[in-house]
Design a protein around this motif. Structure first.
Motif, PDB file in Angstrom:
ATOM      1  N   TYR A  49       0.830  -1.209   0.000  1.00 46.60           N
ATOM      2  CA  TYR A  49       0.000   0.000   0.000  1.00 46.60           C
ATOM      3  C   TYR A  49       0.864   1.258   0.000  1.00 46.60           C
ATOM      4  CZ  TYR A  49      -2.618   3.870   1.950  1.00 46.60           C
ATOM      5  OH  TYR A  49      -3.144   5.114   2.181  1.00 46.60           O
ATOM      6  N   ASN A  50       1.847   1.308   0.898  1.00 52.44           N
ATOM      7  CA  ASN A  50       2.707   2.491   1.003  1.00 52.44           C
ATOM      8  C   ASN A  50       3.512   2.724  -0.273  1.00 52.44           C
ATOM      9  OD1 ASN A  50       1.918   3.294   3.588  1.00 52.44           O
ATOM     10  ND2 ASN A  50       3.333   1.859   4.547  1.00 52.44           N
ATOM     11  N   GLU A  51       4.006   1.666  -0.894  1.00 58.69           N
ATOM     12  CA  GLU A  51       4.768   1.803  -2.139  1.00 58.69           C
ATOM     13  C   GLU A  51       3.887   2.328  -3.268  1.00 58.69           C
ATOM     14  OE1 GLU A  51       8.028   1.323  -2.922  1.00 58.69           O
ATOM     15  OE2 GLU A  51       8.531   0.936  -0.843  1.00 58.69           O
ATOM     16  N   VAL A  52       2.676   1.802  -3.383  1.00 62.43           N
ATOM     17  CA  VAL A  52       1.758   2.264  -4.428  1.00 62.43           C
ATOM     18  C   VAL A  52       1.371   3.715  -4.176  1.00 62.43           C
ATOM     19  CG1 VAL A  52      -0.539   1.942  -5.438  1.00 62.43           C
ATOM     20  CG2 VAL A  52       0.914  -0.044  -4.968  1.00 62.43           C
ATOM     21  N   LYS A  53       1.077   4.041  -2.941  1.00 59.44           N
ATOM     22  CA  LYS A  53       0.732   5.421  -2.578  1.00 59.44           C
ATOM     23  C   LYS A  53       1.879   6.369  -2.920  1.00 59.44           C
ATOM     24  CE  LYS A  53      -0.496   8.250   1.400  1.00 59.44           C
ATOM     25  NZ  LYS A  53      -0.730   8.244   2.854  1.00 59.44           N
ATOM     26  N   GLU A  54       3.103   5.978  -2.588  1.00 65.77           N
ATOM     27  CA  GLU A  54       4.278   6.797  -2.884  1.00 65.77           C
ATOM     28  C   GLU A  54       4.426   7.022  -4.390  1.00 65.77           C
ATOM     29  OE1 GLU A  54       9.013   6.068  -2.608  1.00 65.77           O
ATOM     30  OE2 GLU A  54       7.914   5.772  -0.729  1.00 65.77           O
ATOM     31  N   ILE A  56       2.006   6.989  -6.629  1.00 64.92           N
ATOM     32  CA  ILE A  56       0.927   7.876  -7.074  1.00 64.92           C
ATOM     33  C   ILE A  56       1.243   9.323  -6.715  1.00 64.92           C
ATOM     34  CG2 ILE A  56      -1.488   8.502  -6.680  1.00 64.92           C
ATOM     35  CD1 ILE A  56      -2.012   5.443  -6.366  1.00 64.92           C
ATOM     36  N   VAL A  57       1.685   9.564  -5.506  1.00 61.66           N
ATOM     37  CA  VAL A  57       2.029  10.919  -5.074  1.00 61.66           C
ATOM     38  C   VAL A  57       3.155  11.482  -5.934  1.00 61.66           C
ATOM     39  CG1 VAL A  57       3.020  12.275  -3.173  1.00 61.66           C
ATOM     40  CG2 VAL A  57       1.174  10.637  -2.717  1.00 61.66           C
ATOM     41  N   SER A  58       4.165  10.680  -6.201  1.00 60.06           N
ATOM     42  CA  SER A  58       5.281  11.109  -7.042  1.00 60.06           C
ATOM     43  C   SER A  58       4.809  11.446  -8.447  1.00 60.06           C
ATOM     44  CB  SER A  58       6.340  10.018  -7.094  1.00 60.06           C
ATOM     45  OG  SER A  58       7.391  10.362  -7.956  1.00 60.06           O
ATOM     46  N   GLN A  60       1.785  12.389  -9.330  1.00 58.01           N
ATOM     47  CA  GLN A  60       0.976  13.609  -9.279  1.00 58.01           C
ATOM     48  C   GLN A  60       1.862  14.847  -9.187  1.00 58.01           C
ATOM     49  OE1 GLN A  60      -1.565  12.572  -5.971  1.00 58.01           O
ATOM     50  NE2 GLN A  60      -3.221  11.937  -7.335  1.00 58.01           N
TER      51      GLN A  60
END
Length: 64
Positions: A49-54, A56-58, A60
Protein backbone atom coordinates in the motif's frame (compact mmCIF):
# COMPACT_ATOMS: atom_id res chain seq x y z
CA UNK A 1 2.34 -1.46 -10.81
CA UNK A 2 2.47 -5.24 -10.48
CA UNK A 3 2.10 -6.75 -7.01
CA UNK A 4 4.07 -9.98 -6.63
CA UNK A 5 1.92 -12.22 -4.48
CA UNK A 6 3.83 -15.48 -4.85
CA UNK A 7 7.09 -16.83 -6.22
CA UNK A 8 7.22 -16.58 -10.01
CA UNK A 9 9.67 -15.92 -12.82
CA UNK A 10 8.44 -12.50 -13.92
CA UNK A 11 11.93 -11.00 -13.63
CA UNK A 12 13.24 -13.50 -16.19
CA UNK A 13 11.18 -11.86 -18.94
CA UNK A 14 13.40 -9.06 -20.24
CA UNK A 15 10.80 -6.32 -20.76
CA UNK A 16 8.73 -7.31 -17.73
CA UNK A 17 11.76 -7.28 -15.44
CA UNK A 18 12.14 -3.54 -16.09
CA UNK A 19 8.75 -2.74 -14.54
CA UNK A 20 8.77 -1.52 -10.94
CA UNK A 21 6.92 -4.13 -8.92
CA UNK A 22 6.17 -4.39 -5.23
CA UNK A 23 7.35 -5.71 -2.91
CA UNK A 24 10.74 -4.62 -4.18
CA UNK A 25 13.99 -6.58 -4.46
CA UNK A 26 12.31 -9.73 -5.71
CA UNK A 27 10.32 -10.34 -2.55
CA UNK A 28 6.74 -11.57 -2.63
CA UNK A 29 3.80 -11.38 -0.27
CA UNK A 30 3.60 -15.14 0.30
CA UNK A 31 7.14 -15.21 1.73
CA UNK A 32 6.46 -12.44 4.23
CA UNK A 33 8.01 -14.47 7.05
CA UNK A 34 11.43 -14.24 5.36
CA UNK A 35 11.42 -10.45 5.65
CA UNK A 36 12.48 -9.32 9.14
CA UNK A 37 10.71 -5.97 8.62
CA UNK A 38 7.34 -7.73 8.38
CA UNK A 39 5.96 -9.26 11.56
CA UNK A 40 2.67 -10.34 9.91
CA UNK A 41 1.26 -10.73 6.43
CA UNK A 42 -0.64 -7.50 7.09
CA UNK A 43 2.72 -5.73 7.36
CA UNK A 44 3.61 -7.03 3.90
CA UNK A 45 0.33 -5.73 2.46
CA UNK A 46 0.83 -2.38 4.23
CA UNK A 47 4.25 -2.18 2.56
CA UNK A 48 2.56 -2.68 -0.82
CA UNK A 49 0.00 0.00 0.00
CA UNK A 50 2.71 2.49 1.00
CA UNK A 51 4.77 1.80 -2.14
CA UNK A 52 1.76 2.26 -4.43
CA UNK A 53 0.73 5.42 -2.58
CA UNK A 54 4.28 6.80 -2.88
CA UNK A 55 4.26 6.09 -6.63
CA UNK A 56 0.93 7.88 -7.07
CA UNK A 57 2.03 10.92 -5.07
CA UNK A 58 5.28 11.11 -7.04
CA UNK A 59 3.39 10.85 -10.34
CA UNK A 60 0.98 13.61 -9.28
CA UNK A 61 3.85 15.93 -8.29
CA UNK A 62 5.65 15.34 -11.58
CA UNK A 63 2.46 15.86 -13.59
CA UNK A 64 1.62 19.19 -11.92
Amino acid sequence: MPVVIGACGWQDIKWLGKIAAVPRKGANIASWEANPAWKTIDDAWMHVYNEVKEMIVSYQKNKA
